[in-house]
Design an enzyme around this catalytic site. Structure first.
Site, PDB file in Angstrom:
ATOM      1  N   GLY A  48       0.915  -1.152  -0.054  1.00 28.31           N
ATOM      2  CA  GLY A  48       0.218   0.067  -0.008  1.00 28.31           C
ATOM      3  C   GLY A  48       0.442   1.248   0.101  1.00 28.31           C
ATOM      4  N   ASP A 106      -5.111   2.264  11.280  1.00 29.47           N
ATOM      5  CA  ASP A 106      -6.054   1.988  11.459  1.00 29.47           C
ATOM      6  C   ASP A 106      -5.892   1.330  12.945  1.00 29.47           C
ATOM      7  OD1 ASP A 106      -8.731   1.527  11.017  1.00 29.47           O
ATOM      8  OD2 ASP A 106      -8.398  -0.065   9.939  1.00 29.47           O
ATOM      9  N   ARG A 168      -5.302   0.403  -6.498  1.00 27.42           N
ATOM     10  CA  ARG A 168      -4.163   1.060  -6.166  1.00 27.42           C
ATOM     11  C   ARG A 168      -3.347   2.184  -6.831  1.00 27.42           C
ATOM     12  NH1 ARG A 168      -2.488  -1.937  -1.680  1.00 27.42           N
ATOM     13  NH2 ARG A 168      -2.738  -4.263  -1.883  1.00 27.42           N
TER      14      ARG A 168
HETATM   15  P1  5GP Z   1      -4.395  -1.497  11.425  1.00 28.19           P
HETATM   16  O1  5GP Z   1      -3.796  -3.033  11.651  1.00 28.19           O
HETATM   17  O2  5GP Z   1      -3.957  -0.434  11.344  1.00 28.19           O
HETATM   18  O3  5GP Z   1      -5.614  -2.045  11.790  1.00 28.19           O
HETATM   19  O4  5GP Z   1      -4.408  -1.894   9.272  1.00 28.19           O
HETATM   20  C1  5GP Z   1      -3.021  -1.735   8.935  1.00 28.19           C
HETATM   21  C2  5GP Z   1      -3.364  -1.428   7.428  1.00 28.19           C
HETATM   22  O5  5GP Z   1      -4.315  -1.985   6.917  1.00 28.19           O
HETATM   23  C3  5GP Z   1      -2.734  -0.935   6.496  1.00 28.19           C
HETATM   24  O6  5GP Z   1      -1.193  -0.899   6.303  1.00 28.19           O
HETATM   25  C4  5GP Z   1      -4.235  -0.908   5.463  1.00 28.19           C
HETATM   26  O7  5GP Z   1      -3.272  -1.793   4.492  1.00 28.19           O
HETATM   27  C5  5GP Z   1      -4.593  -2.288   5.864  1.00 28.19           C
HETATM   28  N1  5GP Z   1      -6.081  -1.029   5.869  1.00 28.19           N
HETATM   29  C6  5GP Z   1      -6.686  -0.618   6.677  1.00 28.19           C
HETATM   30  N2  5GP Z   1      -7.515   0.779   6.941  1.00 28.19           N
HETATM   31  C7  5GP Z   1      -7.736   0.868   5.088  1.00 28.19           C
HETATM   32  C8  5GP Z   1      -8.553   1.289   5.078  1.00 28.19           C
HETATM   33  O8  5GP Z   1      -9.595   2.274   5.227  1.00 28.19           O
HETATM   34  N3  5GP Z   1      -8.496   0.745   3.314  1.00 28.19           N
HETATM   35  C9  5GP Z   1      -7.786  -0.293   2.904  1.00 28.19           C
HETATM   36  N4  5GP Z   1      -7.541  -0.285   1.858  1.00 28.19           N
HETATM   37  N5  5GP Z   1      -6.788  -0.700   3.778  1.00 28.19           N
HETATM   38  C10 5GP Z   1      -6.786   0.063   4.535  1.00 28.19           C
HETATM   39 MG    MG Z   2      -0.436  -1.309   4.632  1.00 28.86          MG
END
Ligand code: 5GP
Ligand code: MG
Length: 177
Positions: A48, A106, A168
């Site tokens: 990403g 997130d 992407r």
């Molecule tokens: P976390 O572990 O912080 O919950 O999630 C992080 C990863 O989840 C990010 O690096 C990303 O790849 C994915 N992610 C989190 N939120 C989103 C979003 O709104 N859209 C997309 N496409 N990926 C997300």
């Molecule tokens: Mg990511």
């Protein structure tokens, strides 16, 4: 483009590339101020962050190293909660200043795991730069040092972020509509 359709879902324009570009340039300047007298190591989190990293590093005008790692956790539009290293770091980072480049933070589960893994290799310091940050979803304790934009708890695509592999390539950001 005002909207895009990926599989069964419609996404509507949320953040334009011109806003993103402006903010990325500002962060590059902040990084230049902080790191121009040493050689920082940018560690880009695939897939990403590739677009953010490209813009950020292009605008960084001093010596630096660039490396890539990959972790997996997301399936569809929800995190699985399980974070696994898929491609690890091959570079030596002991005693160096690391800047992790992420697309989005997130819940913070992913960045926490990455931080802990890199920290085991005894770097001088680790900072985090994330293009997007969801403050209302964040459950972590580590500081996100450079934030492009804080956003609500929407699921977004574009600017490197995908929905099951698609989306992407768009330079603007779209949210589930
Ligand atoms: P976390 O572990 O912080 O919950 O999630 C992080 C990863 O989840 C990010 O690096 C990303 O790849 C994915 N992610 C989190 N939120 C989103 C979003 O709104 N859209 C997309 N496409 N990926 C997300
Ligand atoms: Mg990511």
């Amino acid at each position: 483009m005002q909207e895009c359709i990926l599989y069964d879902k419609k996404f509507i324009l949320s953040i334009s590339y011109s806003e993103i570009e402006k903010r990325v340039r500002e962060i590059s300047k902040e990084l230049e101020m902080a790191y121009q007298y040493e050689t920082p190591v940018f560690v880009v989190v695939l897939n990403g962050a590739f677009m953010f990293a490209s813009d950020l590093i292009k605008n960084y005008g001093f010596n630096c190293e660039v490396h890539f790692i990959k972790y997996s956790s997301y399936e569809g539009i929800q995190s699985t909660g399980q974070v696994n290293s898929v491609i690890g770091l091959t570079a030596e980072i002991k005693g160096k200043s690391i800047i992790i480049i992420e697309d989005i933070v997130d819940t913070g589960i992913t960045i926490q795991k990455i931080y802990e893994d890199l920290n085991k290799q005894d770097p001088k310091e680790i900072k985090i730069a994330s293009m997007f940050f969801k403050p209302k979803a964040y459950r972590g304790s580590i500081k996100i040092d450079y934030i492009g934009m804080s956003i609500p708890n929407d699921f977004i695509v574009g600017y490197g972020l995908d929905y099951d592999g698609l989306g992407r390539n768009y330079k603007d950001v779209f949210k589930l509509g």
